[in-house]
Motif scaffolding. Structure first.
Motif, PDB file in Angstrom:
ATOM      1  N   LEU A  22      -2.858   1.113  -3.892  1.00  0.00           N
ATOM      2  CA  LEU A  22      -2.371  -0.262  -3.743  1.00  0.00           C
ATOM      3  C   LEU A  22      -1.674  -0.684  -5.020  1.00  0.00           C
ATOM      4  O   LEU A  22      -2.071  -0.282  -6.111  1.00  0.00           O
ATOM      5  N   ARG A  23      -0.633  -1.498  -4.872  1.00  0.00           N
ATOM      6  CA  ARG A  23       0.005  -2.066  -6.049  1.00  0.00           C
ATOM      7  C   ARG A  23      -0.893  -3.171  -6.587  1.00  0.00           C
ATOM      8  O   ARG A  23      -1.194  -4.130  -5.863  1.00  0.00           O
ATOM      9  N   PRO A  24      -1.346  -3.063  -7.822  1.00  0.00           N
ATOM     10  CA  PRO A  24      -2.254  -4.082  -8.353  1.00  0.00           C
ATOM     11  C   PRO A  24      -1.566  -5.434  -8.474  1.00  0.00           C
ATOM     12  O   PRO A  24      -0.341  -5.513  -8.444  1.00  0.00           O
ATOM     13  N   GLY A  25      -2.368  -6.469  -8.598  1.00  0.00           N
ATOM     14  CA  GLY A  25      -1.780  -7.768  -8.882  1.00  0.00           C
ATOM     15  C   GLY A  25      -2.169  -8.873  -7.923  1.00  0.00           C
ATOM     16  O   GLY A  25      -1.728  -9.992  -8.074  1.00  0.00           O
ATOM     17  N   TRP A  26      -2.996  -8.591  -6.912  1.00  0.00           N
ATOM     18  CA  TRP A  26      -3.391  -9.694  -6.036  1.00  0.00           C
ATOM     19  C   TRP A  26      -4.598 -10.394  -6.677  1.00  0.00           C
ATOM     20  O   TRP A  26      -5.336  -9.797  -7.461  1.00  0.00           O
ATOM     21  N   PRO A  27      -4.790 -11.680  -6.330  1.00  0.00           N
ATOM     22  CA  PRO A  27      -5.753 -12.487  -7.079  1.00  0.00           C
ATOM     23  C   PRO A  27      -7.201 -11.992  -7.083  1.00  0.00           C
ATOM     24  O   PRO A  27      -7.905 -12.188  -8.063  1.00  0.00           O
ATOM     25  N   SER A  28      -7.651 -11.361  -5.982  1.00  0.00           N
ATOM     26  CA  SER A  28      -9.076 -10.993  -5.954  1.00  0.00           C
ATOM     27  C   SER A  28      -9.322  -9.568  -6.413  1.00  0.00           C
ATOM     28  O   SER A  28     -10.413  -9.043  -6.252  1.00  0.00           O
ATOM     29  N   MET A  29      -8.319  -8.933  -6.990  1.00  0.00           N
ATOM     30  CA  MET A  29      -8.530  -7.587  -7.536  1.00  0.00           C
ATOM     31  C   MET A  29      -9.601  -7.657  -8.621  1.00  0.00           C
ATOM     32  O   MET A  29      -9.629  -8.597  -9.397  1.00  0.00           O
ATOM     33  N   MET A  30     -10.483  -6.664  -8.654  1.00  0.00           N
ATOM     34  CA  MET A  30     -11.501  -6.672  -9.709  1.00  0.00           C
ATOM     35  C   MET A  30     -10.826  -6.664 -11.078  1.00  0.00           C
ATOM     36  O   MET A  30      -9.726  -6.145 -11.246  1.00  0.00           O
ATOM     37  N   ALA A  73       0.841  -1.196   0.000  1.00  0.00           N
ATOM     38  CA  ALA A  73       0.000   0.000   0.000  1.00  0.00           C
ATOM     39  C   ALA A  73       0.873   1.242   0.000  1.00  0.00           C
ATOM     40  O   ALA A  73       2.055   1.181   0.335  1.00  0.00           O
ATOM     41  N   GLY A  74       0.294   2.348  -0.390  1.00  0.00           N
ATOM     42  CA  GLY A  74       1.011   3.611  -0.356  1.00  0.00           C
ATOM     43  C   GLY A  74       0.019   4.750  -0.197  1.00  0.00           C
ATOM     44  O   GLY A  74      -1.200   4.546  -0.287  1.00  0.00           O
ATOM     45  N   ILE A  75       0.549   5.915   0.095  1.00  0.00           N
ATOM     46  CA  ILE A  75      -0.288   7.114   0.168  1.00  0.00           C
ATOM     47  C   ILE A  75       0.235   8.039  -0.925  1.00  0.00           C
ATOM     48  O   ILE A  75       1.426   8.341  -0.972  1.00  0.00           O
ATOM     49  N   VAL A  76      -0.661   8.455  -1.816  1.00  0.00           N
ATOM     50  CA  VAL A  76      -0.212   9.253  -2.958  1.00  0.00           C
ATOM     51  C   VAL A  76      -1.064  10.505  -3.119  1.00  0.00           C
ATOM     52  O   VAL A  76      -2.169  10.595  -2.587  1.00  0.00           O
ATOM     53  N   ALA A  77      -0.504  11.475  -3.854  1.00  0.00           N
ATOM     54  CA  ALA A  77      -1.279  12.665  -4.214  1.00  0.00           C
ATOM     55  C   ALA A  77      -1.320  12.728  -5.730  1.00  0.00           C
ATOM     56  O   ALA A  77      -0.306  12.499  -6.391  1.00  0.00           O
ATOM     57  N   ARG A  78      -2.495  12.986  -6.265  1.00  0.00           N
ATOM     58  CA  ARG A  78      -2.593  13.166  -7.719  1.00  0.00           C
ATOM     59  C   ARG A  78      -2.185  14.587  -8.024  1.00  0.00           C
ATOM     60  O   ARG A  78      -2.763  15.534  -7.491  1.00  0.00           O
ATOM     61  N   GLU A  79      -1.194  14.730  -8.878  1.00  0.00           N
ATOM     62  CA  GLU A  79      -0.796  16.078  -9.299  1.00  0.00           C
ATOM     63  C   GLU A  79      -0.884  16.123 -10.803  1.00  0.00           C
ATOM     64  O   GLU A  79       0.054  15.760 -11.497  1.00  0.00           O
TER      65      GLU A  79
END
Ligand code: ATP
Ligand code: MG
Length: 579
Positions: free
Chosen positions: A413-421, A390-396
């Motif tokens: 979150l870094r994508p790639g875990w099995p239950s990700m939509m 996980a991370g905390i980000v700001a959209r710029e």
């Protein structure tokens, strides 16, 4: 087994993240090892949840104890459920449905709902559970979006909510009615199940094959149909074990309705995959009934929602006194911010730890959690589970900036875990907007502290900007409910010429308190003392109840729209409220 390849983040820089990545890969290997798979590298959620336990000699283990509204009790072993779901799969097939067809479930927490969900998956078809309390319109919209081929429901719901329109939905071919009789053009499930064969080899699926469609709660707007795949079962297996400490025979109770994702991921799949003995209560929240079930069913792990605990708090500690919770190891909740006050209260009343969990329909499973052995910080969601980065980000603009400890930003979150939509049905653009810079953006604001704990701040949409400050409603709400008179609170920002926005609070009172000017002043004073004058609400408004979704979430956007006389937007998931 053919699981998806885990996507590796493209811009891994910090070594801390790298360590997390290694840990992450380890966990999914571990999760795969927990599963069985089918010959030829395929898998099926229903096989993992039921059939393989029977093959391994655990067919007689207790799988589900179901308690009816009126107190009826029915017990099912793994073999019973394997048999029932095989029959259900055979019924679907006998009516011409095939792999990939979509079956919708629309009923309360009846046994048939659980059988239908797993029977559909066993047949290689896609299941989509809906809340039985939805009105005809929300049901129809969702079944249109999902291109439903079959519906399983009750005669009463059919007559009130389906009969008038279903023939206009061209994809819909089959309506199964629970019980022995069915209206014209529908099929009675009881006799069909009785006549069907109790054996059905789970259809071999690829990990990427669609398994479930879950509609989001609609808290922030029009609900999205999140698509989940069979490979998701790896998440259910692992998170069930790590976050909810599932193990064979565990007495476990998830109070969520399968009409939203918690009730399926942790009310059906994870517990059965982990071979626990789960309780299903057909009834809605009832204080004494729930305390009694915890005691009599010797529940060891209890997964519920913050709103249930707040209702218990409202009823007072005395109500819990007659009950024995000695079987309970810990309780956990998800779905809404868990106020620190609630954690402390539950520690005292149950004498057990209370584990907040964070996740969403899109993630399919638990992502951030408090787990056993962690030093729990009341008010914190905990830490990312092994396997999650996980991370905390700001959209710029187009770019994303990663924030440091103590800074508020969007939870990513870094994508790639099995239950990700794997998508929002028919909403590719809305789906793509969730990803940027190698992250999945959750739409929630949070803060990570120096020790790695995550703290929920609010939904990005609910953030209040006042006199140059950013205020998350959760902080204010938590402070408000620490006042002895306040049972529940919802906080919004209202436009203001000088400050930009001002903080307005809506509160429900505990029994024994009546709205008055003095009480309003006392609550505001209390908030000012805890939060300071900028953050404390300028106004406190008394309400009998707060508008919430069927999954129990406060709809702040609705409070705001009503206050400002703006259109209410999509309120298809709104629970009837008195304002
Ligand atoms: P929609 O996306 O349609 O607006 P929704 O986000 O409420 O609805 P869900 O997927 O059911 O639909 O809920 C997930 C959301 O619930 C999270 O994004 C978060 O805002 C909130 N939530 C879940 N768990 C927690 C928690 N432990 N603390 C704070 N908020 C939580
Ligand atoms: Mg959401």
């Amino acid at each position: 087994m053919a699981f998806e390849t885990i996507t590796k983040p493209d811009d891994v820089r910090a070594s801390a993240v790298l360590t997390e990545e290694i840990r992450a890969r380890f966990v999914w290997d571990d999760a795969r090892a927990m599963l069985d798979g089918l010959p030829t590298g395929k898998l099926n959620i229903a096989h993992e949840a039921l059939d393989r336990h029977v093959t391994a000699g655990h067919g007689d283990d207790a799988a589900m104890t179901w308690i009816g509204k009126e107190g009826a009790r029915r017990a099912f072993t793994y073999a019973n459920l394997a048999d029932q779901t095989a029959r259900f799969a055979n019924v679907l097939r006998a009516h011409g449905l095939g792999r990939g067809d979509r079956v919708f479930g629309l009923m309360g927490r009846e046994v048939e709902l659980y059988v239908a969900a797993l029977g559909t998956l066993k047949a290689g078809m896609v299941f989509s559970p809906l809340f039985s309390a939805f009105g005809p319109e929300p049901i129809r919209t969702r079944m249109e979006i999902g291109a439903a081929n079959a519906l399983v429901t009750t005669a009463a719901i059919y007559r009130r909510k389906i009969a008038a329109w279903w023939r206009d939905l061209p994809s819909l071919k089959l309506i199964l009615i629970v019980g022995d009789e069915a209206p014209e053009d529908c099929v009675a499930l009881g006799p069909a199940m009785a006549a069907a064969c109790g054996e059905f080899a789970p259809v071999p699926m690829d990990a990427e094959d669609m398994a479930l469609i879950h509609f989001t709660s609609g808290t922030t707007g029009r609900p999205k149909g999140a698509v989940h795949v069979h490979g998701a079962v790896a998440t259910h297996a692992a998170t069930g074990r790590y976050a909810l400490e599932m193990e064979p025979g565990l007495r476990y109770w998830c109070t969520a309705d399968p009409g939203w994702v918690t009730g399926t991921s942790y009310g059906i799949i994870a517990p059965l995959v982990n071979r626990v003995h789960m309780l299903v209560d057909e009834a809605e929240f009832d204080l004494d009934r729930w305390y009694r079930l915890l005691q009599e069913e010797r529940i060891a792990v209890w997964y519920t929602a913050p709103t249930a605990i707040r209702m218990m708090m409202r009823a007072g500690e005395e109500a819990a006194k007659p009950y024995d919770f000695s079987a309970l190891r810990f309780l956990a909740s998800v779905g809404e911010p868990l106020n620190p006050e609630a954690v402390v209260w539950a520690n005292r009343v149950f004498g057990r730890p209370f584990h907040d969990n964070w996740w969403q329909t899109e993630t399919g499973g638990i992502v951030i959690a408090n787990t056993q052995g962690m030093d729990i910080q009341p008010g914190s969601m905990g830490k990312p589970l092994p396997g999650q980065v996980a991370g905390i980000v700001a959209r710029e603009g187009e770019a994303l900036r990663e924030m440091g400890a103590g800074e508020i930003g969007e939870l990513a979150l870094r994508p790639g875990w099995p239950s990700m939509m794997r998508g929002y049905l028919h909403e590719q653009a809305r789906y793509e907007k969730c990803f940027a810079g190698g992250w999945y953006l959750t739409g929630d604001l949070a803060m990570r502290d120096g020790d790695g704990y995550y703290w929920f701040v609010g939904r990005a949409d609910d953030l209040i900007k006042t006199s140059g400050h950013l205020i998350g409603p959760f902080e204010v709400e938590s402070a408000l409910i620490e006042h002895e008179a306040v049972a529940e609170a919802a906080v919004i920002g209202l436009p203001d010429e000088t400050a930009g926005e001002v903080v307005r609070a809506y509160v429900c009172l505990n029994p024994g308190f009546e709205p008055s000017d003095e009480l309003e002043k006392s609550i505001r004073g209390h908030a000012r003392k805890l939060l300071g004058p900028t953050v404390a609400p300028r106004e406190v408004v008394f309400r009998h109840s707060l508008p919430r979704t069927r999954s129990g979430k406060i709809m702040r956007r609705l409070l705001k729209a009503r206050e400002l006389g703006l259109p209410e937007g999509d309120i298809s998931t709104l629970e009837a409220d008195e304002t």
